[in-house]
Design an enzyme around this catalytic site. Structure first.
Site, PDB file in Angstrom:
ATOM      1  N   HIS A  92       0.721  -1.142   0.069  1.00  0.00           N
ATOM      2  CA  HIS A  92      -0.067   0.189   0.066  1.00  0.00           C
ATOM      3  C   HIS A  92       0.905   1.216   0.044  1.00  0.00           C
ATOM      4  CE1 HIS A  92      -3.544  -2.366   1.990  1.00  0.00           C
ATOM      5  NE2 HIS A  92      -3.327  -2.738   0.973  1.00  0.00           N
ATOM      6  N   HIS A 143      -7.466  -1.139   3.570  1.00  0.00           N
ATOM      7  CA  HIS A 143      -6.919  -1.595   1.963  1.00  0.00           C
ATOM      8  C   HIS A 143      -7.221  -0.277   1.012  1.00  0.00           C
ATOM      9  CE1 HIS A 143      -5.702  -5.806   2.933  1.00  0.00           C
ATOM     10  NE2 HIS A 143      -6.506  -5.399   4.107  1.00  0.00           N
TER      11      HIS A 143
HETATM   12  C1  LIG Z   1       0.051  -7.681  -4.577  1.00  0.00           C
HETATM   13  C2  LIG Z   1      -1.129  -6.633  -4.059  1.00  0.00           C
HETATM   14  C3  LIG Z   1      -2.108  -6.866  -3.193  1.00  0.00           C
HETATM   15  C4  LIG Z   1      -3.052  -5.923  -3.122  1.00  0.00           C
HETATM   16  N1  LIG Z   1      -3.985  -6.104  -1.933  1.00  0.00           N
HETATM   17  C5  LIG Z   1      -5.204  -5.108  -1.914  1.00  0.00           C
HETATM   18  C6  LIG Z   1      -6.309  -5.536  -1.441  1.00  0.00           C
HETATM   19  O1  LIG Z   1      -6.644  -6.568  -1.155  1.00  0.00           O
HETATM   20  N2  LIG Z   1      -7.184  -4.452  -1.445  1.00  0.00           N
HETATM   21  C7  LIG Z   1      -6.821  -3.132  -1.568  1.00  0.00           C
HETATM   22  O2  LIG Z   1      -7.828  -2.289  -1.413  1.00  0.00           O
HETATM   23  N3  LIG Z   1      -5.647  -2.985  -2.032  1.00  0.00           N
HETATM   24  C8  LIG Z   1      -4.999  -3.866  -2.283  1.00  0.00           C
HETATM   25  N4  LIG Z   1      -3.637  -3.338  -2.944  1.00  0.00           N
HETATM   26  C9  LIG Z   1      -3.379  -2.049  -3.374  1.00  0.00           C
HETATM   27  C10 LIG Z   1      -4.142  -1.466  -4.271  1.00  0.00           C
HETATM   28  O3  LIG Z   1      -4.438  -2.476  -5.305  1.00  0.00           O
HETATM   29  C11 LIG Z   1      -3.389  -0.442  -5.064  1.00  0.00           C
HETATM   30  O4  LIG Z   1      -2.959   0.367  -4.120  1.00  0.00           O
HETATM   31  C12 LIG Z   1      -3.814   0.327  -6.128  1.00  0.00           C
HETATM   32  O5  LIG Z   1      -4.467  -0.582  -7.100  1.00  0.00           O
HETATM   33  C13 LIG Z   1      -3.121   1.371  -6.648  1.00  0.00           C
HETATM   34  O6  LIG Z   1      -3.717   2.018  -7.916  1.00  0.00           O
HETATM   35  P1  LIG Z   1      -2.882   3.106  -8.872  1.00  0.00           P
HETATM   36  O7  LIG Z   1      -3.732   3.673  -9.793  1.00  0.00           O
HETATM   37  O8  LIG Z   1      -2.215   4.090  -7.783  1.00  0.00           O
HETATM   38  O9  LIG Z   1      -1.938   2.362  -9.251  1.00  0.00           O
HETATM   39  P2  LIG Z   1      -1.749   1.025 -10.199  1.00  0.00           P
HETATM   40  O10 LIG Z   1      -3.087   0.303 -10.210  1.00  0.00           O
HETATM   41  O11 LIG Z   1      -0.538   0.342 -10.018  1.00  0.00           O
HETATM   42  O12 LIG Z   1      -1.889   1.633 -11.821  1.00  0.00           O
HETATM   43  C14 LIG Z   1      -0.613   2.125 -12.272  1.00  0.00           C
HETATM   44  C15 LIG Z   1      -0.654   1.855 -13.988  1.00  0.00           C
HETATM   45  O13 LIG Z   1       0.498   2.811 -14.339  1.00  0.00           O
HETATM   46  C16 LIG Z   1       1.273   1.821 -15.402  1.00  0.00           C
HETATM   47  N5  LIG Z   1       2.476   2.642 -15.691  1.00  0.00           N
HETATM   48  C17 LIG Z   1       3.271   2.812 -14.725  1.00  0.00           C
HETATM   49  N6  LIG Z   1       4.508   3.674 -15.506  1.00  0.00           N
HETATM   50  C18 LIG Z   1       3.953   3.901 -16.591  1.00  0.00           C
HETATM   51  C19 LIG Z   1       4.711   4.327 -17.685  1.00  0.00           C
HETATM   52  N7  LIG Z   1       6.138   5.000 -17.429  1.00  0.00           N
HETATM   53  N8  LIG Z   1       4.211   4.346 -19.236  1.00  0.00           N
HETATM   54  C20 LIG Z   1       2.955   3.703 -18.960  1.00  0.00           C
HETATM   55  N9  LIG Z   1       2.265   3.015 -18.117  1.00  0.00           N
HETATM   56  C21 LIG Z   1       2.880   3.206 -16.715  1.00  0.00           C
HETATM   57  C22 LIG Z   1       1.385   0.535 -14.677  1.00  0.00           C
HETATM   58  O14 LIG Z   1       1.700  -0.547 -15.417  1.00  0.00           O
HETATM   59  C23 LIG Z   1      -0.135   0.305 -13.973  1.00  0.00           C
HETATM   60  O15 LIG Z   1      -0.789  -0.284 -14.951  1.00  0.00           O
HETATM   61  C24 LIG Z   1      -2.925  -4.560  -3.380  1.00  0.00           C
HETATM   62  C25 LIG Z   1      -1.727  -4.265  -4.291  1.00  0.00           C
HETATM   63  C26 LIG Z   1      -0.877  -5.226  -4.526  1.00  0.00           C
HETATM   64  C27 LIG Z   1       0.212  -4.751  -5.446  1.00  0.00           C
END
Ligand SMILES: Cc1cc2nc3c(=O)[nH]c(=O)nc-3n(C[C@H](O)[C@H](O)[C@H](O)COP(=O)(O)OP(=O)(O)OC[C@H]3O[C@@H](n4cnc5c(N)ncnc54)[C@H](O)[C@@H]3O)c2cc1C
Length: 715
Positions: free
Chosen positions: A649, A692
């Site tokens: 997280h 979460h």
């Molecule tokens: C293993 C794991 C288990 C988890 N379990 C839970 C859970 O059970 N419940 C919960 O609420 N949360 C959970 N989380 C946390 C939650 O899923 C994340 O905090 C949340 O999804 C993050 O969202 P985001 O949009 O910030 O980033 P992300 O969803 O990671 O999106 C970022 C995106 O940007 C893309 N990207 C990055 N850099 C570039 C670039 N230079 N060019 C093009 N694309 C790029 C990446 O590939 C990715 O697809 C978990 C996370 C993980 C990794």
């Protein structure tokens, strides 16, 4: 029968077959066709084809039986028979053509993903177009925002995702496979630096796939306490409070309350009014309830932790089981790809390019006052470099690790970080990549004295695994429906008692008073949480997991296990993420800085010790055997230090705070010093929450869409 020839026999046989088939399928016809509304054309086409065919066969049969008798009466009989046959055949051909034509739009409507307009891997084609909004990262927040910005049809939206599409892959979709896609092509596979306080390097999975980390996560769906979102507003972010954030979270949710049977075995039944209804994301309770989940709430209650039946109300402390992001109809993961992208994939004004790594933001020669203006981005795909233009905004949704990397590669950040790798600074913003906060985890494992069925059984017993796969394929309840919903939030006093808690809090106050960090107000807010008399902000999350879930020891093939995990929610330690190369393919350096605040080590040890209290509760003592880890006599501080893990997280690396107080974006999520660059993902969260965080990230993206569209409406 004497006058019947072989064509007549064929005709009688065909009629008998059709009647037989009609009788066999009459039940289904009544259930699925007769029940359709009168106005449905499909109903009448179906009935026509089914009964007209039979009717015409019987009529021909009748006429053919007697044609010899009439043949001598002239050609008029032949003519009328010919006309009846031709008209009937023509009518039936028309009906068949109608059905075939109707299938094209029906198939496309049912599977919009088949429309290749939205999801593409053609980089050259993508670069040819110009977009109103370019979104960097097709992850949790990125796809949510893309769906909302393209909803009205007024704006064109281009999304670039570094990963591939994993749409439909069972390793992502099947709930019981959770964790299975970690370390695969869908994962960036990051690791942290070893911390100066002795915590070794920790693997940090992050989604590199359409859907981002929402495709990798463990599907838990929950919310923190009211105070925690209200604190964001107190830190200087007007409009970012509980009421507002939760109103956007409800927009994302489609809550499916538990059945009476589920509620009884999970000991929980949050009222439907506490969650949203009609949003794109399915929120439901697990179908398969394991023994450890079934015992979870009663076991914690026996330790004096009060049951909390409505953790979504603004107070999440107490014994509970939480729902998950699972579609209850087919028991598959509900995530940003399936909820926000696939249903909208036919939109002409939305394009999502996969396998495209964004390298930097491009800047226009013109400025808006003091602010620099983004004209688009540079990206690479298939070994070639391209640019794409944005006429309105560039929005970074790369997640907490990649967002600060992209800002720094674009010249926004601390001058010393940029100078080291030879990048020209365009905005002096020293807080980029700072204020990194995570939730940390320690686990303890026990053998199951009853050798009950757990995930261990699934992983080691091929016959059991095959049986369960067959049940899952049949949409019957199986262990592949399982995730671990037994999780509860508790205060420091619950872990160590009031007087020890006061001693630890006093030390935390002293530690924070010495801080000179620009984001010191966030640390002071954490002290306020600790000192809050209502004790409604949790410090620790406790989880019961159905199986052996540690990676530094091996399970015995003949045993099954239960793992308990303690996850610290409000660490005082702050880390950072920065580039150390100007090459966009080189990973940034993640310094989680675990245990740099002694408070964190103390609270972690208290949480780990409490796992033994849970194991010793009468409910669990009845089914658990020997402690496998940490193991009797192990020093808990050194155990916690050497086996500290992440709860996945990370937040805060592009914090929404006033510029002089550690901020990277303002409360409209605009990057300071820029006219048209926003950040929409977990990195903007200025202060961690005890939950979460996927629900919070979806809420941030929904709110961001509201902010961006409102800004356009007033311009
Ligand atoms: C293993 C794991 C288990 C988890 N379990 C839970 C859970 O059970 N419940 C919960 O609420 N949360 C959970 N989380 C946390 C939650 O899923 C994340 O905090 C949340 O999804 C993050 O969202 P985001 O949009 O910030 O980033 P992300 O969803 O990671 O999106 C970022 C995106 O940007 C893309 N990207 C990055 N850099 C570039 C670039 N230079 N060019 C093009 N694309 C790029 C990446 O590939 C990715 O697809 C978990 C996370 C993980 C990794």
């Amino acid at each position: 029968m004497a006058h019947l020839s072989w064509p007549n026999f064929l005709s009688v046989g065909a009629s008998a077959l059709i009647v037989y088939e009609h009788l066999l399928t009459l039940d289904d016809e009544v259930a699925y066709i007769w029940s359709l509304k009168k106005g449905r054309s499909v109903k009448w086409i179906y009935l026509f084809m089914r009964y007209f065919a039979l009717w015409s066969l019987v009529v021909f049969q009748y006429m053919s039986s007697y044609w010899r008798a009439y043949i001598d009466s002239g050609t008029s009989f032949c003519k009328s028979q010919f006309v009846v046959r031709m008209v009937s055949t023509q009518l039936m051909m028309t009906a068949v053509q109608l059905v075939l034509t109707a299938r094209v739009p029906l198939v496309l409507a049912a599977q919009p993903a088949l429309d290749s307009r939205s999801i593409s891997s053609d980089a050259a084609q993508f670069a040819k177009a110009s977009y109103d909004y370019i979104i960097v990262g097709g992850g949790t927040a990125g796809l949510t925002l893309a769906a909302r910005l393209s909803e009205s049809g007024k704006y064109t939206v281009g999304v670039l995702e570094a990963g591939v599409s994993g749409y439909g892959d069972p390793i992502i979709d099947i709930p019981g496979n959770f964790g299975g896609d970690i370390g695969t092509v869908y994962d960036w596979n990051y690791t942290t630096l070893p911390s100066s306080a002795g915590v070794p390097s920790v693997p940090w999975p992050r989604g590199k796939v359409l859907g981002g980390s929402s495709a990798l996560n463990f599907m838990v769906w929950n919310r923190p306490s009211r105070q925690e979102y209200d604190a964001w507003e107190k830190l200087g972010n007007e409009g970012w409070n509980w009421d507002s954030v939760v109103s956007y979270m409800r927009k994302a949710e489609n809550y499916n309350p538990p059945s009476a049977e589920q509620a009884a075995s999970l000991h929980t039944q949050p009222p439907p009014s506490s969650l949203g209804k009609g949003g794109p994301l399915q929120v439901s309770f697990v179908k398969y309830v394991s023994k450890v989940t079934n015992l979870w709430v009663p076991a914690l209650e026996s330790l004096g932790i009060k049951k909390n039946n409505d953790t979504f109300s603004g107070r999440n402390v107490g014994a509970s089981c939480e729902p998950s992001g699972i579609n209850p109809v087919n028991s598959t993961r509900s995530y940003s790809t399936t909820a926000y992208l696939i249903p909208n994939a036919a939109r002409k004004n939305l394009v999502v390019l996969t396998s495209a790594l964004v390298e930097k933001i491009n800047w226009s020669a013109d400025k808006e006052g003091e602010n620099i203006v983004a004209s688009g981005i540079t990206f690479s795909s298939g070994g070639k470099r391209y640019t794409a233009n944005a006429t309105k905004e560039v929005i970074i949704s790369g997640g907490s690790v990649n967002t600060p990397q992209i800002l720094e590669l674009s010249g926004i950040g601390n001058s010393s970080v940029l100078a080291k790798v030879g990048i020209k600074q365009v905005v002096d913003l020293p807080s980029v990549g700072e204020n990194l906060q995570d939730h940390s985890a320690t686990s303890a494992v026990w053998e199951r004295a009853d050798n009950g069925v757990t995930f261990d059984t699934l992983h080691k017993n091929a016959t059991f695994a095959a049986e369960q796969a067959a049940l899952y394929a049949n949409n019957s309840i199986s262990i592949l429906d399982e995730v671990d919903p037994g999780l509860s939030y508790v205060t420091l006093s619950t872990l160590v008692g009031d007087s020890v808690a006061q001693e630890i809090i006093a030390e935390a106050v002293e530690y924070v008073s010495k801080s000179k960090a620009p984001y010191k107000k966030t640390l002071l807010q954490q002290i306020a949480f600790l000192q809050d008399d209502s004790k409604s902000v949790a410090q620790m999350e406790l989880i019961g997991v159905d199986g052996f879930f540690i990676n530094f020891q091996k399970p015995s093939p003949n045993k099954t296990y239960t793992t308990f995990i303690a996850l610290q929610q409000h660490l005082l330690s702050r880390g950072s993420i920065h580039i150390n190369s100007s090459n966009p393919s080189h990973y940034p350096v993640i310094d989680a800085n675990y245990f740099s605040a002694p408070f964190d080590a103390k609270v972690t040890v208290a949480g780990t010790a409490y796992l033994r209290t849970i194991a010793a509760s009468p409910k669990f003592a009845a089914i658990l055997g020997a402690e496998v880890a940490p193991g009797n006599g192990t020093d808990l501080l050194s155990y916690a230090r050497s086996h500290l893990d992440t709860e996945y997280h990370p937040i805060g690396t592009a914090s929404m705070l006033p510029r002089g107080e550690g901020g990277v974006v303002d409360s409209s999520l605009k990057v300071y010093g820029t006219a048209n660059v926003r950040i929409v993902d977990a990195s903007i969260i200025p202060l961690h929450v005890s939950a979460h965080i996927q629900a919070t990230v979806y809420a941030i993206a929904e709110k961001a869409a509201g902010i961006i569209l409102a800004a356009k409406a007033t311009n």
